[in-house]
Design a protein around this motif. Structure first.
Motif, PDB file in Angstrom:
ATOM      1  N   SER A 185      19.075   5.928  -8.056  1.00 31.32           N
ATOM      2  CA  SER A 185      20.058   5.769  -6.659  1.00 31.32           C
ATOM      3  C   SER A 185      18.827   6.429  -5.701  1.00 31.32           C
ATOM      4  CB  SER A 185      20.658   7.522  -6.827  1.00 31.32           C
ATOM      5  OG  SER A 185      21.404   7.343  -7.889  1.00 31.32           O
ATOM      6  N   VAL A 186      18.125   7.157  -6.178  1.00 32.34           N
ATOM      7  CA  VAL A 186      17.105   7.214  -4.830  1.00 32.34           C
ATOM      8  C   VAL A 186      16.308   5.641  -3.918  1.00 32.34           C
ATOM      9  CG1 VAL A 186      14.141   7.980  -4.324  1.00 32.34           C
ATOM     10  CG2 VAL A 186      16.315   9.533  -5.663  1.00 32.34           C
ATOM     11  N   ARG A 187      16.399   4.866  -5.607  1.00 34.64           N
ATOM     12  CA  ARG A 187      15.553   3.862  -5.248  1.00 34.64           C
ATOM     13  C   ARG A 187      16.370   3.002  -4.361  1.00 34.64           C
ATOM     14  NH1 ARG A 187      12.458   0.317  -3.032  1.00 34.64           N
ATOM     15  NH2 ARG A 187      12.212  -2.253  -3.990  1.00 34.64           N
ATOM     16  N   MET A 188      17.858   3.025  -4.526  1.00 31.97           N
ATOM     17  CA  MET A 188      18.986   2.228  -3.983  1.00 31.97           C
ATOM     18  C   MET A 188      19.420   3.021  -2.139  1.00 31.97           C
ATOM     19  SD  MET A 188      19.336  -0.626  -5.455  1.00 31.97           S
ATOM     20  CE  MET A 188      20.733  -1.106  -4.562  1.00 31.97           C
ATOM     21  N   VAL A 189      19.359   4.002  -2.733  1.00 38.27           N
ATOM     22  CA  VAL A 189      19.620   4.427  -1.709  1.00 38.27           C
ATOM     23  C   VAL A 189      18.283   4.272  -0.075  1.00 38.27           C
ATOM     24  CG1 VAL A 189      19.515   7.155   0.277  1.00 38.27           C
ATOM     25  CG2 VAL A 189      20.734   6.353  -2.287  1.00 38.27           C
ATOM     26  N   ALA A 190      17.047   4.348  -0.596  1.00 40.25           N
ATOM     27  CA  ALA A 190      15.491   3.844   0.562  1.00 40.25           C
ATOM     28  C   ALA A 190      15.700   2.681   0.789  1.00 40.25           C
ATOM     29  CB  ALA A 190      15.122   3.790  -0.578  1.00 40.25           C
ATOM     30  N   LEU A 191      16.862   1.678  -0.145  1.00 37.43           N
ATOM     31  CA  LEU A 191      17.123   0.427   0.648  1.00 37.43           C
ATOM     32  C   LEU A 191      17.444   0.282   1.907  1.00 37.43           C
ATOM     33  CD1 LEU A 191      16.818  -1.742  -2.981  1.00 37.43           C
ATOM     34  CD2 LEU A 191      14.618  -1.509  -0.999  1.00 37.43           C
ATOM     35  N   TRP A 192      18.880   1.189   1.076  1.00 34.27           N
ATOM     36  CA  TRP A 192      19.562   0.783   2.304  1.00 34.27           C
ATOM     37  C   TRP A 192      19.514   1.731   3.474  1.00 34.27           C
ATOM     38  CZ3 TRP A 192      24.091   5.862   2.100  1.00 34.27           C
ATOM     39  CH2 TRP A 192      25.358   5.102   3.142  1.00 34.27           C
ATOM     40  N   ARG A 193      19.343   2.429   3.066  1.00 31.27           N
ATOM     41  CA  ARG A 193      18.766   3.175   4.585  1.00 31.27           C
ATOM     42  C   ARG A 193      17.533   3.280   5.222  1.00 31.27           C
ATOM     43  NH1 ARG A 193      22.317   5.799   7.073  1.00 31.27           N
ATOM     44  NH2 ARG A 193      21.273   7.287   7.834  1.00 31.27           N
ATOM     45  N   HIS A 194      16.283   2.301   4.709  1.00 31.83           N
ATOM     46  CA  HIS A 194      15.080   1.395   4.753  1.00 31.83           C
ATOM     47  C   HIS A 194      14.078   2.389   5.350  1.00 31.83           C
ATOM     48  CE1 HIS A 194      17.216  -2.783   6.231  1.00 31.83           C
ATOM     49  NE2 HIS A 194      18.048  -1.762   6.718  1.00 31.83           N
ATOM     50  N   TRP A 195      14.690   3.277   4.301  1.00 33.89           N
ATOM     51  CA  TRP A 195      13.817   4.875   4.144  1.00 33.89           C
ATOM     52  C   TRP A 195      12.012   3.654   3.320  1.00 33.89           C
ATOM     53  CZ3 TRP A 195      16.735   8.480   0.385  1.00 33.89           C
ATOM     54  CH2 TRP A 195      17.727   9.317   1.468  1.00 33.89           C
ATOM     55  N   ASN A 196      11.005   4.636   4.396  1.00 36.74           N
ATOM     56  CA  ASN A 196       9.954   4.124   4.035  1.00 36.74           C
ATOM     57  C   ASN A 196       8.901   5.220   3.829  1.00 36.74           C
ATOM     58  OD1 ASN A 196       9.991   1.077   4.118  1.00 36.74           O
ATOM     59  ND2 ASN A 196      10.749   1.095   6.166  1.00 36.74           N
ATOM     60  N   ALA A 197       8.166   5.188   2.732  1.00 41.81           N
ATOM     61  CA  ALA A 197       6.423   6.029   2.691  1.00 41.81           C
ATOM     62  C   ALA A 197       5.821   6.175   3.789  1.00 41.81           C
ATOM     63  CB  ALA A 197       5.917   5.755   1.621  1.00 41.81           C
ATOM     64  N   PRO A 198       5.218   7.213   4.323  1.00 39.14           N
ATOM     65  CA  PRO A 198       4.610   6.453   5.976  1.00 39.14           C
ATOM     66  C   PRO A 198       3.355   6.024   5.389  1.00 39.14           C
ATOM     67  CG  PRO A 198       4.445   9.411   5.490  1.00 39.14           C
ATOM     68  CD  PRO A 198       5.509   8.341   4.298  1.00 39.14           C
ATOM     69  N   VAL A 199       2.481   4.932   6.567  1.00 40.19           N
ATOM     70  CA  VAL A 199       1.481   3.986   6.734  1.00 40.19           C
ATOM     71  C   VAL A 199       0.929   4.428   7.714  1.00 40.19           C
ATOM     72  CG1 VAL A 199       2.965   2.196   5.337  1.00 40.19           C
ATOM     73  CG2 VAL A 199       3.213   2.625   7.964  1.00 40.19           C
ATOM     74  N   ALA A 200      -0.340   4.283   7.694  1.00 38.90           N
ATOM     75  CA  ALA A 200      -1.177   4.291   8.669  1.00 38.90           C
ATOM     76  C   ALA A 200      -1.327   3.681   9.985  1.00 38.90           C
ATOM     77  CB  ALA A 200      -2.820   4.348   7.896  1.00 38.90           C
ATOM     78  N   ARG A 201      -1.480   4.227  11.083  1.00 36.84           N
ATOM     79  CA  ARG A 201      -0.971   4.096  12.544  1.00 36.84           C
ATOM     80  C   ARG A 201      -1.948   2.775  12.789  1.00 36.84           C
ATOM     81  NH1 ARG A 201       0.984   7.413  16.654  1.00 36.84           N
ATOM     82  NH2 ARG A 201       1.445   5.688  17.906  1.00 36.84           N
ATOM     83  N   GLY A 202      -1.930   1.445  13.247  1.00 33.74           N
ATOM     84  CA  GLY A 202      -3.153   0.685  13.777  1.00 33.74           C
ATOM     85  C   GLY A 202      -3.676   1.377  14.520  1.00 33.74           C
ATOM     86  N   PRO A 203      -4.679   0.220  14.543  1.00 40.02           N
ATOM     87  CA  PRO A 203      -6.004   0.161  15.962  1.00 40.02           C
ATOM     88  C   PRO A 203      -5.166   0.521  17.273  1.00 40.02           C
ATOM     89  CG  PRO A 203      -7.054  -0.896  14.923  1.00 40.02           C
ATOM     90  CD  PRO A 203      -5.518  -0.410  13.972  1.00 40.02           C
ATOM     91  N   GLU A 204      -5.900   1.593  17.833  1.00 45.70           N
ATOM     92  CA  GLU A 204      -5.752   1.787  19.605  1.00 45.70           C
ATOM     93  C   GLU A 204      -6.438   0.276  20.385  1.00 45.70           C
ATOM     94  OE1 GLU A 204      -2.498   3.004  19.960  1.00 45.70           O
ATOM     95  OE2 GLU A 204      -1.902   4.090  18.459  1.00 45.70           O
TER      96      GLU A 204
END
Length: 202
Positions: free
Chosen positions: A183-202
């Protein structure tokens, strides 16, 4: 019996997803079968090595190899039809993740592992085969990318370990935990949930 049935269900699901990924990478029939086998059996082999089970269970019992190879071959032959079932393939992968994470945790607990170790081994069982698959196909493993994958597997492992600590019936707990992972995996795909990623250099 329930644990064995769930394991074979997970084997079919992971072998199918691995074989389809190999077809998309334009591998030949042997390569498709190898990647299907690796995806389905890799997590279990890693689990058994960590638990000191030698040789690994899936390499001692021919039905495991036969089911995975047969599934991969079917996908190779009917890949146009399988490829059109995108949601089904994603569901199969999520199902494999849930089954292997929870079954891996149960096997680790039964082998005498601590709750902490069993959770980590369960998560590794769920994500190990897919990680090896991606490496064989020269891709960054899905588990290292931003999609919710390893977190879902770990959640299922923790639920199994909690049920074990509370002495709840293992069968129902495993089924509920696997359903939570899927359920968590499918809802994450459906809702486009993502773990945080580092922001690129400014």
């Amino acid at each position: 019996m329930l644990l064995t049935a769930l394991e074979f269900l997970g084997l079919v699901a992971f072998a199918a997803s691995g074989a389809l990924a190999a077809v998309r990478a334009r591998l030949d029939v042997f390569g498709v079968i190898v990647v299907g086998l690796t995806t389905a059996l890799g997590g279990g082999v890693i689990r058994d090595v960590l638990l000191g089970i030698h040789p690994p269970t899936t390499l001692r019992n021919w039905p495991y190899l036969a089911v995975c190879a047969g599934t991969a071959l079917v996908v190779f032959v009917f890949h146009p039809q399988v490829a059109r079932l995108r949601r089904g393939v994603l569901l199969a992968d999520a199902l494999g993740l849930g089954v292997f994470a929870t079954a891996g945790t149960t096997i680790a607990l039964n082998a005498g592992a601590t709750v902490y170790a069993a959770c980590l081994i369960g998560m590794t069982t769920g994500i190990g085969g897919g990680a090896v698959r991606d490496l064989l196909l020269r891709e960054i493993p899905l588990v290292l990318r931003k999609e919710i994958y390893a977190v879902a597997a770990l959640a299922g492992s923790v639920l199994v370990a909690a049920g074990h600590a509370l002495r709840l019936p293992a069968g129902p707990v495993t089924l509920v935990a696997a359903a939570v992972v899927v359920s968590v995996r499918m809802v994450a795909l459906w809702r486009h949930w993502n773990a945080p990623v580092a922001r690129g250099p400014e």
